[in-house]
Motif scaffolding. Structure first.
Motif, PDB file in Angstrom:
ATOM      1  N   GLY A 108       0.788  -1.219   0.000  1.00  0.00           N
ATOM      2  CA  GLY A 108       0.000   0.000   0.000  1.00  0.00           C
ATOM      3  C   GLY A 108       0.824   1.273   0.000  1.00  0.00           C
ATOM      4  N   LEU A 109       2.147   1.175   0.206  1.00  0.00           N
ATOM      5  CA  LEU A 109       2.984   2.373   0.224  1.00  0.00           C
ATOM      6  C   LEU A 109       3.945   2.422  -0.953  1.00  0.00           C
ATOM      7  CD1 LEU A 109       4.042   3.163   3.891  1.00  0.00           C
ATOM      8  CD2 LEU A 109       2.611   4.495   2.375  1.00  0.00           C
ATOM      9  N   GLY A 110       4.740   1.380  -1.124  1.00  0.00           N
ATOM     10  CA  GLY A 110       5.687   1.408  -2.218  1.00  0.00           C
ATOM     11  C   GLY A 110       6.804   0.394  -2.061  1.00  0.00           C
ATOM     12  N   ALA A 111       7.791   0.562  -2.920  1.00  0.00           N
ATOM     13  CA  ALA A 111       8.922  -0.351  -2.997  1.00  0.00           C
ATOM     14  C   ALA A 111      10.145   0.263  -2.316  1.00  0.00           C
ATOM     15  CB  ALA A 111       9.234  -0.643  -4.457  1.00  0.00           C
ATOM     16  N   PRO A 112      11.186  -0.528  -2.087  1.00  0.00           N
ATOM     17  CA  PRO A 112      12.399   0.014  -1.474  1.00  0.00           C
ATOM     18  C   PRO A 112      12.966   1.172  -2.284  1.00  0.00           C
ATOM     19  CG  PRO A 112      12.512  -2.364  -1.554  1.00  0.00           C
ATOM     20  CD  PRO A 112      11.302  -1.962  -2.329  1.00  0.00           C
ATOM     21  N   GLY A 113      13.359   2.220  -1.594  1.00  0.00           N
ATOM     22  CA  GLY A 113      13.935   3.387  -2.237  1.00  0.00           C
ATOM     23  C   GLY A 113      12.930   4.478  -2.534  1.00  0.00           C
TER      24      GLY A 113
END
Length: 149
Positions: free
Chosen positions: A11-16
């Motif tokens: 729900g937020l995103g990927a690493p970085g």
């Protein structure tokens, strides 16, 4: 609150990725669990390292995923673990153990988060492990657990 994700968060995103979240969610949940770090100007170097590590593990498309699937399904993966009499393991086989065994058997580097075990592997013998390479592409890898002598 602006934070940099260090691992994938649903729900937020990927690493970085740099994301804005509520102060309490970032300060009390994400940062203490190691899923994120506080954003600062000096964190740009960390972002590039995280993205570089992610790109090296990433599969570059459906054709590449099918090639890796063919490689993985052709491997004979053997994993040594401490076992007692009767073939019962002291502990269990983890996802990281399987990922390392695949690499040691001459296979490609596999992210341990994509390895799916059939429950807990607590006995010696043949087991079937699945590795999700791409949405819709799942490799089935036979893993033989042998006692460590």
């Amino acid at each position: 609150m602006k934070i940099i994700l260090t691992r994938e968060v649903d729900g937020l995103g990927a690493p970085g990725d740099i994301v804005d979240v509520a102060d309490g969610y970032g300060r009390n949940y994400l940062v203490p669990r190691g899923a994120a770090i506080n954003w600062s100007k000096g964190a740009e170097k960390q972002i590039t390292q995280i993205k570089r590590a992610q790109d090296s593990r990433e599969i570059r498309g459906l054709d590449h995923a099918n090639e890796i699937k063919a490689q993985l399904e052709g491997l004979a993966v053997t994993l040594k673990a401490r076992a007692g009499d009767g073939g019962r393991l002291f502990g269990s086989v983890s996802q990281a153990d399987v990922a390392n065994a695949v690499k040691a058997a001459g296979g490609p580097t596999v992210d341990k988060k994509r390895v799916h075990l059939p429950g807990h592997i607590k006995t010696t013998g043949a087991h079937t492990v699945t590795i999700e390479l791409h949405p819709g592409v799942v490799a089935t890898v036979p893993v033989t657990v042998t006692p460590n002598k």
